[in-house]
Design a protein around this motif. Structure first.
Motif, PDB file in Angstrom:
ATOM      1  N   ALA A  74       0.838  -1.196   0.000  1.00 58.15           N
ATOM      2  CA  ALA A  74       0.000   0.000   0.000  1.00 58.15           C
ATOM      3  C   ALA A  74       0.875   1.249   0.000  1.00 58.15           C
ATOM      4  CB  ALA A  74      -0.902  -0.007   1.233  1.00 58.15           C
ATOM      5  N   ASP A  75       0.350   2.308  -0.592  1.00 58.27           N
ATOM      6  CA  ASP A  75       1.011   3.625  -0.619  1.00 58.27           C
ATOM      7  C   ASP A  75       2.269   3.635  -1.479  1.00 58.27           C
ATOM      8  OD1 ASP A  75      -0.902   4.646   1.206  1.00 58.27           O
ATOM      9  OD2 ASP A  75       0.241   3.816   2.882  1.00 58.27           O
ATOM     10  N   VAL A  76       2.409   2.689  -2.400  1.00 63.73           N
ATOM     11  CA  VAL A  76       3.542   2.698  -3.330  1.00 63.73           C
ATOM     12  C   VAL A  76       3.015   3.053  -4.713  1.00 63.73           C
ATOM     13  CG1 VAL A  76       5.345   1.334  -4.453  1.00 63.73           C
ATOM     14  CG2 VAL A  76       4.856   1.006  -2.014  1.00 63.73           C
ATOM     15  N   ASP A  77       3.491   4.173  -5.241  1.00 67.25           N
ATOM     16  CA  ASP A  77       3.059   4.589  -6.583  1.00 67.25           C
ATOM     17  C   ASP A  77       4.234   4.915  -7.498  1.00 67.25           C
ATOM     18  OD1 ASP A  77       3.936   6.957  -5.501  1.00 67.25           O
ATOM     19  OD2 ASP A  77       1.971   7.948  -5.513  1.00 67.25           O
ATOM     20  N   THR A  78       5.449   4.570  -7.057  1.00 64.70           N
ATOM     21  CA  THR A  78       6.644   4.900  -7.844  1.00 64.70           C
ATOM     22  C   THR A  78       7.030   3.781  -8.806  1.00 64.70           C
ATOM     23  OG1 THR A  78       7.964   4.105  -5.978  1.00 64.70           O
ATOM     24  CG2 THR A  78       7.601   6.481  -6.142  1.00 64.70           C
ATOM     25  N   VAL A  79       6.616   2.547  -8.523  1.00 64.56           N
ATOM     26  CA  VAL A  79       6.899   1.411  -9.403  1.00 64.56           C
ATOM     27  C   VAL A  79       5.661   0.535  -9.485  1.00 64.56           C
ATOM     28  CG1 VAL A  79       9.389   1.337  -8.962  1.00 64.56           C
ATOM     29  CG2 VAL A  79       7.835   0.056  -7.475  1.00 64.56           C
ATOM     30  N   SER A  80       5.648  -0.323 -10.527  1.00 68.84           N
ATOM     31  CA  SER A  80       4.534  -1.239 -10.731  1.00 68.84           C
ATOM     32  C   SER A  80       5.040  -2.659 -10.903  1.00 68.84           C
ATOM     33  CB  SER A  80       3.724  -0.825 -11.969  1.00 68.84           C
ATOM     34  OG  SER A  80       3.237   0.495 -11.843  1.00 68.84           O
ATOM     35  N   VAL A  81       4.174  -3.620 -10.726  1.00 69.01           N
ATOM     36  CA  VAL A  81       4.546  -5.018 -10.914  1.00 69.01           C
ATOM     37  C   VAL A  81       5.088  -5.220 -12.326  1.00 69.01           C
ATOM     38  CG1 VAL A  81       3.654  -7.381 -11.043  1.00 69.01           C
ATOM     39  CG2 VAL A  81       2.914  -5.873  -9.197  1.00 69.01           C
ATOM     40  N   GLY A  82       6.231  -5.898 -12.416  1.00 74.43           N
ATOM     41  CA  GLY A  82       6.863  -6.162 -13.703  1.00 74.43           C
ATOM     42  C   GLY A  82       7.947  -5.184 -14.085  1.00 74.43           C
ATOM     43  N   ASP A  83       8.038  -4.057 -13.385  1.00 77.32           N
ATOM     44  CA  ASP A  83       9.066  -3.062 -13.718  1.00 77.32           C
ATOM     45  C   ASP A  83      10.469  -3.604 -13.444  1.00 77.32           C
ATOM     46  OD1 ASP A  83       7.122  -1.262 -14.383  1.00 77.32           O
ATOM     47  OD2 ASP A  83       7.407   0.052 -12.643  1.00 77.32           O
ATOM     48  N   PRO A  84      11.426  -3.398 -14.360  1.00 76.40           N
ATOM     49  CA  PRO A  84      12.833  -3.730 -14.056  1.00 76.40           C
ATOM     50  C   PRO A  84      13.421  -2.668 -13.138  1.00 76.40           C
ATOM     51  CG  PRO A  84      12.657  -2.803 -16.253  1.00 76.40           C
ATOM     52  CD  PRO A  84      11.253  -2.904 -15.732  1.00 76.40           C
ATOM     53  N   VAL A  85      14.086  -3.113 -12.073  1.00 75.20           N
ATOM     54  CA  VAL A  85      14.564  -2.171 -11.060  1.00 75.20           C
ATOM     55  C   VAL A  85      15.912  -2.612 -10.506  1.00 75.20           C
ATOM     56  CG1 VAL A  85      12.262  -1.423 -10.335  1.00 75.20           C
ATOM     57  CG2 VAL A  85      13.324  -3.407  -9.232  1.00 75.20           C
ATOM     58  N   VAL A  86      16.543  -1.678  -9.809  1.00 72.12           N
ATOM     59  CA  VAL A  86      17.745  -1.932  -9.024  1.00 72.12           C
ATOM     60  C   VAL A  86      17.447  -1.519  -7.588  1.00 72.12           C
ATOM     61  CG1 VAL A  86      20.145  -1.251  -8.651  1.00 72.12           C
ATOM     62  CG2 VAL A  86      19.300  -1.594 -10.963  1.00 72.12           C
ATOM     63  N   VAL A  87      17.965  -2.296  -6.638  1.00 75.67           N
ATOM     64  CA  VAL A  87      17.755  -1.997  -5.228  1.00 75.67           C
ATOM     65  C   VAL A  87      19.098  -1.927  -4.511  1.00 75.67           C
ATOM     66  CG1 VAL A  87      16.655  -2.697  -3.063  1.00 75.67           C
ATOM     67  CG2 VAL A  87      15.558  -3.247  -5.246  1.00 75.67           C
ATOM     68  N   LEU A  88      19.304  -0.854  -3.760  1.00 74.40           N
ATOM     69  CA  LEU A  88      20.412  -0.778  -2.814  1.00 74.40           C
ATOM     70  C   LEU A  88      19.824  -0.923  -1.419  1.00 74.40           C
ATOM     71  CD1 LEU A  88      22.858   1.992  -4.060  1.00 74.40           C
ATOM     72  CD2 LEU A  88      23.323  -0.418  -3.725  1.00 74.40           C
ATOM     73  N   SER A  89      20.100  -2.055  -0.782  1.00 75.67           N
ATOM     74  CA  SER A  89      19.529  -2.372   0.520  1.00 75.67           C
ATOM     75  C   SER A  89      20.620  -2.289   1.573  1.00 75.67           C
ATOM     76  CB  SER A  89      18.919  -3.782   0.507  1.00 75.67           C
ATOM     77  OG  SER A  89      18.532  -4.177   1.798  1.00 75.67           O
ATOM     78  N   MET A  90      20.599  -1.238   2.383  1.00 80.59           N
ATOM     79  CA  MET A  90      21.649  -1.054   3.383  1.00 80.59           C
ATOM     80  C   MET A  90      21.626  -2.144   4.451  1.00 80.59           C
ATOM     81  SD  MET A  90      23.403   1.538   2.411  1.00 80.59           S
ATOM     82  CE  MET A  90      23.100   1.088   0.709  1.00 80.59           C
ATOM     83  N   GLY A  91      20.471  -2.827   4.591  1.00 77.50           N
ATOM     84  CA  GLY A  91      20.369  -3.885   5.592  1.00 77.50           C
ATOM     85  C   GLY A  91      20.663  -5.271   5.073  1.00 77.50           C
ATOM     86  N   GLY A  92      21.115  -5.398   3.822  1.00 80.77           N
ATOM     87  CA  GLY A  92      21.374  -6.719   3.260  1.00 80.77           C
ATOM     88  C   GLY A  92      20.106  -7.348   2.728  1.00 80.77           C
ATOM     89  N   GLY A  93      20.136  -8.671   2.580  1.00 83.37           N
ATOM     90  CA  GLY A  93      18.985  -9.409   2.087  1.00 83.37           C
ATOM     91  C   GLY A  93      19.034  -9.787   0.634  1.00 83.37           C
ATOM     92  N   GLY A  94      20.093  -9.379  -0.087  1.00 87.27           N
ATOM     93  CA  GLY A  94      20.133  -9.570  -1.532  1.00 87.27           C
ATOM     94  C   GLY A  94      20.431 -10.970  -2.008  1.00 87.27           C
ATOM     95  N   PHE A  95      21.092 -11.811  -1.182  1.00 86.40           N
ATOM     96  CA  PHE A  95      21.418 -13.172  -1.609  1.00 86.40           C
ATOM     97  C   PHE A  95      20.166 -14.035  -1.455  1.00 86.40           C
ATOM     98  CE2 PHE A  95      26.293 -13.130  -0.608  1.00 86.40           C
ATOM     99  CZ  PHE A  95      26.443 -11.995  -1.384  1.00 86.40           C
ATOM    100  N   ALA A  96      19.197 -13.818  -2.345  1.00 83.75           N
ATOM    101  CA  ALA A  96      17.895 -14.471  -2.227  1.00 83.75           C
ATOM    102  C   ALA A  96      17.190 -14.423  -3.574  1.00 83.75           C
ATOM    103  CB  ALA A  96      17.049 -13.776  -1.160  1.00 83.75           C
ATOM    104  N   THR A  97      16.121 -15.190  -3.676  1.00 85.83           N
ATOM    105  CA  THR A  97      15.306 -15.126  -4.891  1.00 85.83           C
ATOM    106  C   THR A  97      14.348 -13.955  -4.856  1.00 85.83           C
ATOM    107  OG1 THR A  97      13.719 -16.671  -3.904  1.00 85.83           O
ATOM    108  CG2 THR A  97      15.452 -17.617  -5.301  1.00 85.83           C
ATOM    109  N   ASP A  98      14.021 -13.466  -3.636  1.00 89.11           N
ATOM    110  CA  ASP A  98      13.100 -12.347  -3.462  1.00 89.11           C
ATOM    111  C   ASP A  98      13.631 -11.427  -2.367  1.00 89.11           C
ATOM    112  OD1 ASP A  98      10.332 -13.150  -4.995  1.00 89.11           O
ATOM    113  OD2 ASP A  98      11.331 -14.921  -4.161  1.00 89.11           O
ATOM    114  N   LEU A  99      13.472 -10.133  -2.572  1.00 82.98           N
ATOM    115  CA  LEU A  99      13.949  -9.143  -1.607  1.00 82.98           C
ATOM    116  C   LEU A  99      12.833  -8.152  -1.327  1.00 82.98           C
ATOM    117  CD1 LEU A  99      16.190  -7.670   0.028  1.00 82.98           C
ATOM    118  CD2 LEU A  99      16.770  -6.473  -2.101  1.00 82.98           C
ATOM    119  N   VAL A 100      12.548  -7.929  -0.048  1.00 79.61           N
ATOM    120  CA  VAL A 100      11.614  -6.884   0.361  1.00 79.61           C
ATOM    121  C   VAL A 100      12.414  -5.628   0.654  1.00 79.61           C
ATOM    122  CG1 VAL A 100       9.862  -6.181   2.010  1.00 79.61           C
ATOM    123  CG2 VAL A 100      10.038  -8.575   1.349  1.00 79.61           C
ATOM    124  N   ALA A 101      12.018  -4.518   0.050  1.00 80.78           N
ATOM    125  CA  ALA A 101      12.762  -3.264   0.222  1.00 80.78           C
ATOM    126  C   ALA A 101      11.793  -2.104   0.310  1.00 80.78           C
ATOM    127  CB  ALA A 101      13.712  -3.051  -0.956  1.00 80.78           C
TER     128      ALA A 101
END
Length: 322
Positions: A74-101
């Motif tokens: 909810a309250d996310v309007d900057t990206v949509s499902v299917g969009d190609p993106v890059v994530v910089l996650s200061m808390g880690g979590g990237g060594f995965a098939t899915d990342l919550v950011a």
């Protein structure tokens, strides 16, 4: 989903690959299906408990990924499902098939930039763009000495300095690494033998800027190679030894030593950091910056990738491809 988990600080071969329920985004969050995750030297330090910040356990390494949006909260309007993106996650979590950011950490991936290139370039290139435009300002024609120039940070330093119009001397320990630095834009390459005298000789007086992601004994020699008003950028300590730079050498000829902590700046000024990331990705898409293709391993190759980086036998960057 599958992810790599560190349950206790120690050797990287204790990392585990686990399966868990697929994540669900909360308000203001995005779930990204990871197509490539960058493997960084610092990830190995964190897993071993040797980094200055110890995350809560269990911990999944990986701070930079590229992929596609799988779900938005909810309250996310900057990206949509299917969009190609890059994530910089200061808390880690990237060594995965899915990342919550958080949505603010998600940047659009421009067309034409492969996910593995984007993931492995975004943090190192953002760090060096921050270093050479905000911590010091490199001017066209200045000499920049890059230590550890065959690694991921070093090659990014060479490329960012080249794009700024600088002339680059690349120092690296092997011929293969020096060749990679030359291909990235270094005008001259050297090993670490008689570094101060060699740099002064080939530049005709000394370097204007030093970029040091290595530390160790080469740092003081690099500092002494600086010309008047030279700037020394402390980026990291991949060599394992934190140098004790002599203050009298800093004082002489009005030299400056500058710390470069991209992560701290990104945490304290997330909007500015996000804008810088978008600018870096745009410059890559336009060909102004030219990050090399990384070596790729499967997700269960995380320990192998971190071991190779720890031995410093990697030319360029590595990525995990889930």
């Amino acid at each position: 989903m599958r992810r790599i988990v560190c349950r206790e600080f120690g050797p990287v071969d204790r990392l585990q690959l686990v399966e868990e329920p697929d994540p669900v985004p909360g308000s203001g969050e995005v779930v990204v299906a990871v197509e490539a995750a960058a493997v960084a030297f610092v990830d190995g330090l964190i897993v071993q408990g040797r980094y200055q910040v110890r995350p809560p356990l269990p911990h999944t390494p990986g701070s930079a990924v590229a992929g596609r949006v799988r779900a938005v909260g909810a309250d996310v309007d900057t990206v949509s499902v299917g969009d190609p993106v890059v994530v910089l996650s200061m808390g880690g979590g990237g060594f995965a098939t899915d990342l919550v950011a958080p949505a603010w950490a998600v940047s659009p991936l421009p067309d034409g930039v492969p996910p593995a290139v984007a993931a492995t370039a975004v943090e190192s290139y953002s760090t060096l763009t921050f270093a050479l435009s905000r911590r010091v300002r490199v001017r066209p024609g200045e000499w920049v000495l890059v230590l550890g120039a065959g690694g991921g940070i070093g090659l990014a330093a060479v490329d960012v300095a080249r794009a700024a119009g600088a002339r680059i001397v690349a120092a690296a320990s092997t011929e293969a690494k020096r060749d990679a630095a030359h291909a990235a834009g270094a005008e001259l390459t050297v090993d670490y033998t008689d570094l101060k005298d060699r740099v002064r000789e080939v530049t005709g007086g000394g370097a204007d800027v030093v970029v040091d992601p290595v530390g160790g004994p080469a740092a003081e020699a690099a500092l002494r190679s600086l010309t008047a008003y030279g700037r020394f950028c402390v980026v990291g300590f991949a060599g394992g030894e934190i140098p004790r730079l002599p203050a009298n050498v800093v004082l002489l000829r009005n030299r400056t030593v500058v710390g470069v902590d991209w992560g701290d700046w990104a945490r304290t000024e997330p909007e500015a950091a996000s804008a810088l990331v978008s600018d870096v990705l745009g410059r890559v898409a336009r060909g102004e910056l030219r990050p090399p293709e990384p070596g790729c391993l499967p997700l269960d190759g995380a320990a192998e990738a971190l071991t190779r980086l720890g031995r410093r036998d990697v030319v360029g960057k590595l990525a995990l491809v889930p």
